[in-house]
Scaffold this motif. Structure first.
Motif, PDB file in Angstrom:
ATOM      1  N   ILE A 163      -0.453  15.130   4.459  1.00  0.00           N
ATOM      2  CA  ILE A 163      -1.684  14.744   5.647  1.00  0.00           C
ATOM      3  C   ILE A 163      -2.646  15.277   5.190  1.00  0.00           C
ATOM      4  O   ILE A 163      -3.062  16.750   5.081  1.00  0.00           O
ATOM      5  CB  ILE A 163      -1.216  15.005   6.953  1.00  0.00           C
ATOM      6  CG1 ILE A 163       0.389  14.499   6.929  1.00  0.00           C
ATOM      7  CG2 ILE A 163      -1.948  14.281   7.034  1.00  0.00           C
ATOM      8  CD1 ILE A 163      -0.136  14.201   8.963  1.00  0.00           C
ATOM      9  N   GLY A 164      -3.805  14.923   4.344  1.00  0.00           N
ATOM     10  CA  GLY A 164      -5.138  15.675   3.913  1.00  0.00           C
ATOM     11  C   GLY A 164      -5.484  16.236   2.349  1.00  0.00           C
ATOM     12  O   GLY A 164      -5.223  17.439   2.546  1.00  0.00           O
ATOM     13  N   ASN A 165      -3.755  15.822   2.287  1.00  0.00           N
ATOM     14  CA  ASN A 165      -3.875  16.589   0.776  1.00  0.00           C
ATOM     15  C   ASN A 165      -2.994  15.818  -0.411  1.00  0.00           C
ATOM     16  O   ASN A 165      -2.154  14.703  -0.058  1.00  0.00           O
ATOM     17  CB  ASN A 165      -2.377  18.045   1.258  1.00  0.00           C
ATOM     18  CG  ASN A 165      -1.945  18.500  -0.043  1.00  0.00           C
ATOM     19  OD1 ASN A 165      -2.561  18.827  -1.034  1.00  0.00           O
ATOM     20  ND2 ASN A 165      -1.748  20.048   0.408  1.00  0.00           N
ATOM     21  N   GLY A 218      -2.785   7.576   2.489  1.00  0.00           N
ATOM     22  CA  GLY A 218      -3.584   6.684   3.510  1.00  0.00           C
ATOM     23  C   GLY A 218      -3.859   5.555   4.454  1.00  0.00           C
ATOM     24  O   GLY A 218      -2.455   4.997   3.863  1.00  0.00           O
ATOM     25  N   LEU A 219      -4.413   5.146   5.380  1.00  0.00           N
ATOM     26  CA  LEU A 219      -3.849   3.951   6.637  1.00  0.00           C
ATOM     27  C   LEU A 219      -4.026   3.255   5.514  1.00  0.00           C
ATOM     28  O   LEU A 219      -5.380   3.244   5.327  1.00  0.00           O
ATOM     29  CB  LEU A 219      -4.322   3.960   7.443  1.00  0.00           C
ATOM     30  CG  LEU A 219      -3.215   4.945   8.601  1.00  0.00           C
ATOM     31  CD1 LEU A 219      -3.570   5.939  10.123  1.00  0.00           C
ATOM     32  CD2 LEU A 219      -1.566   5.035   8.424  1.00  0.00           C
ATOM     33  N   MET A 220      -3.689   1.561   5.614  1.00  0.00           N
ATOM     34  CA  MET A 220      -4.468   0.252   5.410  1.00  0.00           C
ATOM     35  C   MET A 220      -5.315  -0.065   6.536  1.00  0.00           C
ATOM     36  O   MET A 220      -5.366   0.557   7.562  1.00  0.00           O
ATOM     37  CB  MET A 220      -2.838  -0.649   4.870  1.00  0.00           C
ATOM     38  CG  MET A 220      -2.918  -1.104   3.263  1.00  0.00           C
ATOM     39  SD  MET A 220      -2.670  -2.244   3.375  1.00  0.00           S
ATOM     40  CE  MET A 220      -4.148  -3.324   3.375  1.00  0.00           C
ATOM     41  N   GLY A 221      -6.335  -0.938   5.950  1.00  0.00           N
ATOM     42  CA  GLY A 221      -7.400  -0.879   6.932  1.00  0.00           C
ATOM     43  C   GLY A 221      -7.299  -1.930   8.627  1.00  0.00           C
ATOM     44  O   GLY A 221      -7.498  -1.626   9.368  1.00  0.00           O
ATOM     45  N   GLU A 223       0.245   2.881   1.631  1.00  0.00           N
ATOM     46  CA  GLU A 223      -0.074   3.465   2.929  1.00  0.00           C
ATOM     47  C   GLU A 223       2.135   3.802   2.627  1.00  0.00           C
ATOM     48  O   GLU A 223       2.821   4.089   2.843  1.00  0.00           O
ATOM     49  CB  GLU A 223       0.118   2.742   3.987  1.00  0.00           C
ATOM     50  CG  GLU A 223       0.560   2.855   5.442  1.00  0.00           C
ATOM     51  CD  GLU A 223       0.324   2.386   6.272  1.00  0.00           C
ATOM     52  OE1 GLU A 223       0.709   2.402   7.441  1.00  0.00           O
ATOM     53  OE2 GLU A 223      -1.580   1.706   6.378  1.00  0.00           O
ATOM     54  N   VAL A 224       2.494   3.133   1.487  1.00  0.00           N
ATOM     55  CA  VAL A 224       3.666   3.117   1.079  1.00  0.00           C
ATOM     56  C   VAL A 224       3.668   3.877   0.241  1.00  0.00           C
ATOM     57  O   VAL A 224       3.649   4.197  -0.517  1.00  0.00           O
ATOM     58  CB  VAL A 224       4.021   1.473   0.428  1.00  0.00           C
ATOM     59  CG1 VAL A 224       5.722   1.546  -0.386  1.00  0.00           C
ATOM     60  CG2 VAL A 224       3.713   0.727   1.014  1.00  0.00           C
ATOM     61  N   ILE A 225       5.032   4.525   0.737  1.00  0.00           N
ATOM     62  CA  ILE A 225       5.442   5.910   0.126  1.00  0.00           C
ATOM     63  C   ILE A 225       6.640   5.504  -0.668  1.00  0.00           C
ATOM     64  O   ILE A 225       7.717   5.857  -1.469  1.00  0.00           O
ATOM     65  CB  ILE A 225       5.803   7.086   1.370  1.00  0.00           C
ATOM     66  CG1 ILE A 225       4.527   7.420   1.654  1.00  0.00           C
ATOM     67  CG2 ILE A 225       6.605   8.316   0.333  1.00  0.00           C
ATOM     68  CD1 ILE A 225       4.212   8.137   2.665  1.00  0.00           C
ATOM     69  N   ARG A 275       6.631   5.248   5.370  1.00  0.00           N
ATOM     70  CA  ARG A 275       5.125   4.528   4.821  1.00  0.00           C
ATOM     71  C   ARG A 275       4.584   5.673   5.421  1.00  0.00           C
ATOM     72  O   ARG A 275       4.638   6.518   6.750  1.00  0.00           O
ATOM     73  CB  ARG A 275       4.642   2.981   5.223  1.00  0.00           C
ATOM     74  CG  ARG A 275       4.828   2.722   6.713  1.00  0.00           C
ATOM     75  CD  ARG A 275       4.292   1.846   7.672  1.00  0.00           C
ATOM     76  NE  ARG A 275       4.826   0.661   8.322  1.00  0.00           N
ATOM     77  CZ  ARG A 275       4.070   0.516   9.893  1.00  0.00           C
ATOM     78  NH1 ARG A 275       2.671   1.571   9.290  1.00  0.00           N
ATOM     79  NH2 ARG A 275       4.366   0.424  10.401  1.00  0.00           N
ATOM     80  N   TYR A 276       3.153   5.798   4.853  1.00  0.00           N
ATOM     81  CA  TYR A 276       2.156   6.663   5.610  1.00  0.00           C
ATOM     82  C   TYR A 276       2.537   7.197   7.308  1.00  0.00           C
ATOM     83  O   TYR A 276       2.423   8.249   8.049  1.00  0.00           O
ATOM     84  CB  TYR A 276       0.839   7.014   5.198  1.00  0.00           C
ATOM     85  CG  TYR A 276      -0.304   8.108   5.332  1.00  0.00           C
ATOM     86  CD1 TYR A 276       0.307   9.782   4.709  1.00  0.00           C
ATOM     87  CD2 TYR A 276      -0.788   7.532   5.912  1.00  0.00           C
ATOM     88  CE1 TYR A 276      -0.103  10.176   4.725  1.00  0.00           C
ATOM     89  CE2 TYR A 276      -2.092   8.970   5.469  1.00  0.00           C
ATOM     90  CZ  TYR A 276      -1.656  10.758   5.358  1.00  0.00           C
ATOM     91  OH  TYR A 276      -2.763  10.893   5.910  1.00  0.00           O
ATOM     92  N   ALA A 277       2.280   5.966   7.696  1.00  0.00           N
ATOM     93  CA  ALA A 277       2.083   5.495   9.185  1.00  0.00           C
ATOM     94  C   ALA A 277       3.615   7.092   9.600  1.00  0.00           C
ATOM     95  O   ALA A 277       2.830   7.438  10.602  1.00  0.00           O
ATOM     96  CB  ALA A 277       2.008   4.424   9.315  1.00  0.00           C
ATOM     97  N   ASP A 278       4.338   6.299   9.288  1.00  0.00           N
ATOM     98  CA  ASP A 278       5.978   7.529   9.989  1.00  0.00           C
ATOM     99  C   ASP A 278       5.394   9.039   9.466  1.00  0.00           C
ATOM    100  O   ASP A 278       5.963   9.858   9.650  1.00  0.00           O
ATOM    101  CB  ASP A 278       6.860   6.866   8.870  1.00  0.00           C
ATOM    102  CG  ASP A 278       8.304   7.152   9.457  1.00  0.00           C
ATOM    103  OD1 ASP A 278       7.884   8.097  10.264  1.00  0.00           O
ATOM    104  OD2 ASP A 278       9.242   7.204   8.597  1.00  0.00           O
TER     105      ASP A 278
END
Length: 540
Positions: free
Chosen positions: A237-239, A246-249, A264-266, A400-403
């Motif tokens: 996060i922020g790194n 990041g998050l998709m729009g 967003e996909v990890i 994904r990044y949201a998780d």
């Protein structure tokens, strides 16, 4: 056709191509193998093929209160969800064999790669790291479902397999955590530029350093190691040291072929070329997919989506109208679920209006029809209109990044550290992306740890619905015996010969979840018959 490539060493370039989405068909003997880099990479491809599949990805949702599967589809997961299963259940048996097949494939790579002469050190360590990641992931799945399981990192013999006992799950989890930490430095980041430390564009879909870190955070959450989860999440996060995420729009855009490999996909399960899936035919309306709709959302999932003002539908001042129940709801609801009067563009480009109430005309998608959804809802997320003959090549996102943001918010709250700043980084960011605008939904609500826990868990459910996460969450939170120990409900109806609850909602099935028995699956009958040393989980 998407190009998921394995890198191999060549005379003119460090890497050339092999597609992971094509099945391995080459026959070989041990004596003739492990002669080239290509041999090692082909063996690694086989590990990727066994990491997971669409049947588990989608079917797992019905092991939670999010979904229901009618009949014996998806390896009879409904029998597990309603408590009517035993050690011979199809899914219980298949999961065990599937994971150990993958573990053996990974052990083959780890134990034999040194035989390849003259392999570039960077390539070798990357291959090892990917195989160890997949092995760790497989053990994590086993521990989640069965608890203590046989554990080994060698090529176990048939005789040994008939006598091996089970290792304590805590020891296996420690191994998983150690592996995920140790392999990080050997895995490139996801910048896809071909520069030092990153993957080239052609390598999209491979395991990255970010995936190892994110899975480690998930393991920490499973163990209630909140600070460990925070530490891992803060690496992403922020790194950008460990990858750029990041998050998709737009929420809906995440789950389309046009936007695969977005930042967003990890970690995702790769499809395309020779590997496709047709599971969407089981969860779409039958007028769209021309097949029975058997994997369907529950009313409980629908009810958990908040209103646009951030309030739950039962909260005072929410504005919820039982006569217009889908109005002013979390926008992610419409992006995930089809309901009565929803519209969908079918495979032929025609816009269909989906009617689910009894007595609808036409009735094909209503609960009156034998092949329609028994709850009156259909899943919409992961619908792939580009599928050829219903066979989709859309990648399925495992992490994904949201998780990561949600894991961070949860861990911070459990530590008593969820404040406005963390909220803005996590929950607010997700809700703004989802197109919430009301301050009641976007601004930090404050409150006790228990109040915030309810909000965070509900947010996690809404954001990640139909992504195979919920069954693991309800088990680690120890609420499965509450949310699965009640009927599966469908839409509210005023007519028709349906079994209904006192409020008029259809009762599709009664579920039973016994605590502590059902928190772990039993050792499969076949495995226990072959090896009495495996014993059996309590109460089975």
């Amino acid at each position: 056709m998407k190009r998921l490539i394995i890198l191999i060493l060549s005379a003119t370039s460090l890497y050339s191509c092999r597609k992971l989405d094509q099945p391995i068909t080459r026959e070989y003997t041990d004596a003739a193998y492990w002669r080239t880099n290509d041999d090692a990479l082909a063996a690694l491809s086989s590990c990727y093929e066994n990491m997971s599949n669409d049947g588990y990805f989608f079917g797992d949702e019905a092991l939670s209160d999010n979904a229901y599967v009618s009949g014996d589809g998806f390896n009879a997961v409904s029998k597990i969800a309603n408590g009517a299963y035993d050690p011979s259940n199809g899914r219980v048996t298949a999961e065990w064999g599937y994971r150990y097949t993958c573990i053996r494939k990974c052990n083959v790579v780890v134990l034999n790669i040194d035989k390849v002469p003259g392999m570039d050190s960077t390539l070798k360590h990357r291959i090892l790291a990917e195989a160890r990641f997949i092995r760790a992931y497989s053990y994590f799945q086993l521990v989640n479902w069965y608890g203590n399981v046989p554990f080994y990192t060698d090529l176990i013999t048939i005789d040994a397999a008939k006598t091996i006992g089970r290792t304590d799950k805590a020891q296996i989890l420690d191994f998983i955590q150690s592996e995920l930490t140790d392999i990080r430095s050997s895995l490139p980041v996801n910048n896809y530029t071909g520069t030092a430390g990153g993957y080239a564009e052609k390598d999209k879909g491979r395991i990255t350093r970010g995936a190892a870190i994110a899975l480690s955070a998930r393991v920490h959450l499973f163990k209630s190691e909140w600070q460990g989860a925070v530490d891992d999440c803060e690496k992403l996060i922020g790194n950008t040291t460990n990858g750029t995420y990041g998050l998709m729009g737009n929420y809906s855009d995440i789950f389309t072929t046009a936007n695969e490999y977005n930042n967003e996909v990890i970690l995702d399960l790769q499809y395309g070329g020779g590997r496709t899936f047709s599971s969407q035919r089981s969860f779409l309306p039958q007028t769209v997919a021309l097949l029975r709709s058997v994997l369907v959302p529950t009313q409980d999932l629908v009810d958990d989506y908040v209103m646009l003002n951030g309030k739950g539908i039962a909260e005072s001042g929410s504005g919820y109208d039982e006569n217009d129940p889908y109005k002013n709801r979390d926008p992610r609801f419409e992006a995930t679920i089809l309901h009565d009067k929803s519209t969908i563009t079918d495979f032929d480009g025609k816009v269909q209006t989906i009617l689910t109430q009894p007595g609808s005309n036409p009735s094909t998608n209503s609960i009156d029809d034998q092949g329609a959804s028994p709850t009156g809802y259909y899943f919409y997320k992961y619908y792939d209109r580009t599928a050829s003959n219903y066979n989709s090549s859309l990648n399925l996102i495992m992490i994904r990044y949201a998780d990561v943001l949600l894991m961070y918010a949860e861990a911070k709250n459990e530590l008593g550290q969820l404040d406005a700043a963390i909220w803005n980084q996590t929950i607010r960011a997700l809700r703004v992306r989802a197109k919430f605008t009301d301050a009641g939904a976007t601004e930090f609500p404050g409150g006790t740890k228990e109040v915030l826990q309810t909000i965070v868990r509900r947010e996690r459910r809404a954001e990640l619905a139909f992504e195979g996460i919920r069954p693991f969450d309800i088990r680690r939170w120890k609420i499965a015996d509450v949310v699965l120990n009640k009927p599966v409900r469908g839409i509210k109806v005023t007519s028709g010969a349906f079994t209904k609850d006192p409020n008029g909602y259809i009762i599709v099935e009664n579920r039973i979840f016994s605590n502590p028995k059902h928190y772990l699956w039993p050792v499969p009958t076949f495995e226990h018959d072959q090896n009495a040393n495996l014993g059996q989980n309590d109460l089975w």
